[in-house]
Design an enzyme around this catalytic site. Sequence first.
Site, mmCIF file in Angstrom:
data_model
loop_
_atom_site.group_PDB
_atom_site.id
_atom_site.type_symbol
_atom_site.label_atom_id
_atom_site.label_comp_id
_atom_site.label_asym_id
_atom_site.label_seq_id
_atom_site.Cartn_x
_atom_site.Cartn_y
_atom_site.Cartn_z
ATOM 1 N N ARG A 15 0.785 -1.233 0.000
ATOM 2 C CA ARG A 15 0.000 0.000 0.000
ATOM 3 C C ARG A 15 0.817 1.283 0.000
ATOM 4 O O ARG A 15 0.385 2.277 -0.594
ATOM 5 C CB ARG A 15 -0.927 0.030 1.231
ATOM 6 C CG ARG A 15 -1.962 -1.057 1.270
ATOM 7 C CD ARG A 15 -2.739 -1.033 2.573
ATOM 8 N NE ARG A 15 -3.622 0.103 2.693
ATOM 9 C CZ ARG A 15 -4.874 0.131 2.259
ATOM 10 N NH1 ARG A 15 -5.379 -0.923 1.648
ATOM 11 N NH2 ARG A 15 -5.615 1.203 2.424
ATOM 12 N N TYR A 16 1.952 1.318 0.644
ATOM 13 C CA TYR A 16 2.518 2.608 1.021
ATOM 14 C C TYR A 16 3.813 3.044 0.338
ATOM 15 O O TYR A 16 3.960 4.201 -0.027
ATOM 16 C CB TYR A 16 2.720 2.649 2.539
ATOM 17 C CG TYR A 16 1.470 2.397 3.344
ATOM 18 C CD1 TYR A 16 0.243 2.923 2.938
ATOM 19 C CD2 TYR A 16 1.506 1.631 4.503
ATOM 20 C CE1 TYR A 16 -0.915 2.688 3.668
ATOM 21 C CE2 TYR A 16 0.360 1.402 5.250
ATOM 22 C CZ TYR A 16 -0.848 1.925 4.830
ATOM 23 O OH TYR A 16 -1.982 1.696 5.554
ATOM 24 N N HIS A 57 22.069 -22.898 7.016
ATOM 25 C CA HIS A 57 22.995 -21.768 6.957
ATOM 26 C C HIS A 57 22.780 -21.049 5.624
ATOM 27 O O HIS A 57 23.088 -21.585 4.561
ATOM 28 C CB HIS A 57 24.444 -22.255 7.074
ATOM 29 C CG HIS A 57 25.406 -21.163 7.458
ATOM 30 N ND1 HIS A 57 25.759 -20.145 6.602
ATOM 31 C CD2 HIS A 57 26.077 -20.947 8.621
ATOM 32 C CE1 HIS A 57 26.607 -19.339 7.208
ATOM 33 N NE2 HIS A 57 26.822 -19.803 8.442
ATOM 34 N N THR A 60 34.140 -14.547 6.477
ATOM 35 C CA THR A 60 33.096 -15.077 7.350
ATOM 36 C C THR A 60 31.754 -14.609 6.806
ATOM 37 O O THR A 60 31.692 -13.727 5.938
ATOM 38 C CB THR A 60 33.290 -14.599 8.795
ATOM 39 O OG1 THR A 60 32.365 -15.289 9.646
ATOM 40 C CG2 THR A 60 33.075 -13.104 8.929
ATOM 41 N N HIS A 64 -0.945 27.288 23.198
ATOM 42 C CA HIS A 64 -1.739 26.560 24.181
ATOM 43 C C HIS A 64 -3.082 26.110 23.603
ATOM 44 O O HIS A 64 -4.057 25.906 24.335
ATOM 45 C CB HIS A 64 -1.978 27.407 25.442
ATOM 46 C CG HIS A 64 -0.742 28.017 25.998
ATOM 47 N ND1 HIS A 64 0.135 27.336 26.813
ATOM 48 C CD2 HIS A 64 -0.201 29.252 25.818
ATOM 49 C CE1 HIS A 64 1.147 28.115 27.132
ATOM 50 N NE2 HIS A 64 0.971 29.277 26.532
ATOM 51 N N GLN A 94 32.945 -9.393 14.666
ATOM 52 C CA GLN A 94 32.520 -10.176 13.509
ATOM 53 C C GLN A 94 31.563 -9.365 12.634
ATOM 54 O O GLN A 94 31.522 -9.536 11.419
ATOM 55 C CB GLN A 94 31.841 -11.472 13.966
ATOM 56 C CG GLN A 94 31.559 -12.438 12.832
ATOM 57 C CD GLN A 94 30.994 -13.752 13.323
ATOM 58 O OE1 GLN A 94 29.783 -13.933 13.356
ATOM 59 N NE2 GLN A 94 31.862 -14.666 13.727
ATOM 60 N N SER A 115 -16.375 9.104 3.945
ATOM 61 C CA SER A 115 -16.996 8.245 4.951
ATOM 62 C C SER A 115 -18.029 7.360 4.276
ATOM 63 O O SER A 115 -18.767 7.813 3.393
ATOM 64 C CB SER A 115 -17.668 9.100 6.036
ATOM 65 O OG SER A 115 -18.501 8.307 6.863
ATOM 66 N N ARG A 140 30.350 -11.040 19.093
ATOM 67 C CA ARG A 140 29.060 -11.045 18.393
ATOM 68 C C ARG A 140 28.102 -12.027 19.029
ATOM 69 O O ARG A 140 28.503 -12.999 19.674
ATOM 70 C CB ARG A 140 29.212 -11.355 16.904
ATOM 71 C CG ARG A 140 28.819 -12.746 16.462
ATOM 72 C CD ARG A 140 28.109 -12.740 15.117
ATOM 73 N NE ARG A 140 26.849 -12.016 15.165
ATOM 74 C CZ ARG A 140 26.040 -11.877 14.117
ATOM 75 N NH1 ARG A 140 26.363 -12.381 12.946
ATOM 76 N NH2 ARG A 140 24.899 -11.235 14.227
ATOM 77 N N SER A 185 19.936 -10.675 14.628
ATOM 78 C CA SER A 185 19.612 -10.980 13.234
ATOM 79 C C SER A 185 18.136 -10.810 12.912
ATOM 80 O O SER A 185 17.772 -10.058 11.995
ATOM 81 C CB SER A 185 20.051 -12.410 12.904
ATOM 82 O OG SER A 185 19.713 -12.747 11.582
#
Length: 484
Positions: A15-16, A83, A108, A156, A240, A288, A328, A333
């Site tokens: 939608r956005y 993994h 890594t 105010h 890491q 409406s 780490r 994640s």
Amino acid sequence: MSASLDTYANPLNSRYSSKEMQYIFSPRNRFSTWRQLWVYLAESERELGLDISEEAIAQLKEHIYIEDDEFAAAALEEKRRRHDVMAHVHTYGLVAPEAAGIIHWGATSCYVTDNADLIFLRDALNLIIPKLANVIHCLSKFAMEHRSLPCLGYTHGQPAQLVTVGKRASLWITDLLYDLRNLERVRDDLLTEFRGVKGTTGTQGSFLAIFKGDHDQVEKLDELVTKKAGFNAAEISTSQTYSRKIDVDVLHAIGSFGCTVERIGGDIRHLAMFKEIEEPFEADQIGSSAMAYKRNPMRSERLCSLGRKMRNFGGDAEQTYASQWLERSLDDSAIRRITLPEGFLCADACIMLLNNISSGLVVYPAVIKRRVEAELPFMATENIIMAMVEKGYSRQDTHEEIRVLSHQAGAMVKQEGKDNDLIDRIKVAEFFKPILSEIDSLTDPSSFVGRSPEIVERLISTKVKAALQKYHDKLDGDVVELNV
């Protein structure tokens, strides 16, 4: 029926937000970026003398863009190995067999996951920053057009000294300039915070082993990969991962922007309630389902809703950073998979809304004038008192005459629901005959707005001009069409 209709669809996508922002955080861009990073690594390692063939590099480059059928292969491998990075290493090797043995050499998982995330953050910032500049440009035109139109100011929540429609818009512009600066700052900082090649615990030990203890070669590798990725510098010391403090800074800038859009949306909603200003309302739009006459400010309400959500992403980032253990932990994640994309999808959606709203704001001068006239007589009394004093009359006597007439006019407004006729009463009062010829000028709304027009002009010609100079080519003024 499509299977997608039976599963949750994130409204930020459906939608956005824009397709461009959705693509940045899409699976295809994510995994294609991983492959691009593996190319950068292999290229750089080869340039520094490691045994990697030209054919291997060529095959890697040929298959950077991940094809549809490769997603299925990667999913099967991930289910087997549990993994995601190794699943994609395997899948990439299938289409680049000459490189299968050197993909991810010395790296890594965070080499691809974290460096890719930094690339996504940079690209997302580069996408929204010019869009925000365009919003400021649109609002600046609106402010200049209405810089001299007097309207009630409010403190105010009560009527106060007059401002102008343009002067009020200049408050929004000023705050958006702060947001533009904040987003530019975190983007520019990001360009010197690349993770680069750091190894499993940030020591670069694996790369030092590959290069037989040659520290200079390891540093050159880090620099080469960083430059290829389009960053100015890599962070010197990481764990890491890249420091989750970076996410905090980025999402704070996003959250601060969320505060601004909620504030602007709230102002527009109040002004719509007063019938002074309305957001764009299309010919066939329904306000409406029950009350056909209504013109609800749904764009501004959506702006407030998304802005409220944006303000919370910074807290998620803070808690994630604070919860990291030593070199780490993986509890960052899952939450980052949500907060980083959604933070930018929200920001993108809000900028689209701001563009649409500011490009089509409707001002009703007659309503504004009537509301000013209802309050101005009381505000004008100080001018009238000063004019009488200049004619030699007692301030105390004048004050008393004004007080009596004000209470009479107030009673007509509060008890009988009639218009404020204080000025008419003053005009026919014998006491005020000495300034009768001056009454109209003393009650002219434009004389109560101070330097509002000049303030708008100065803001636009100085701060706005300077801030938008670098985006000159992108200030197209096009109105963003909303999905729904």
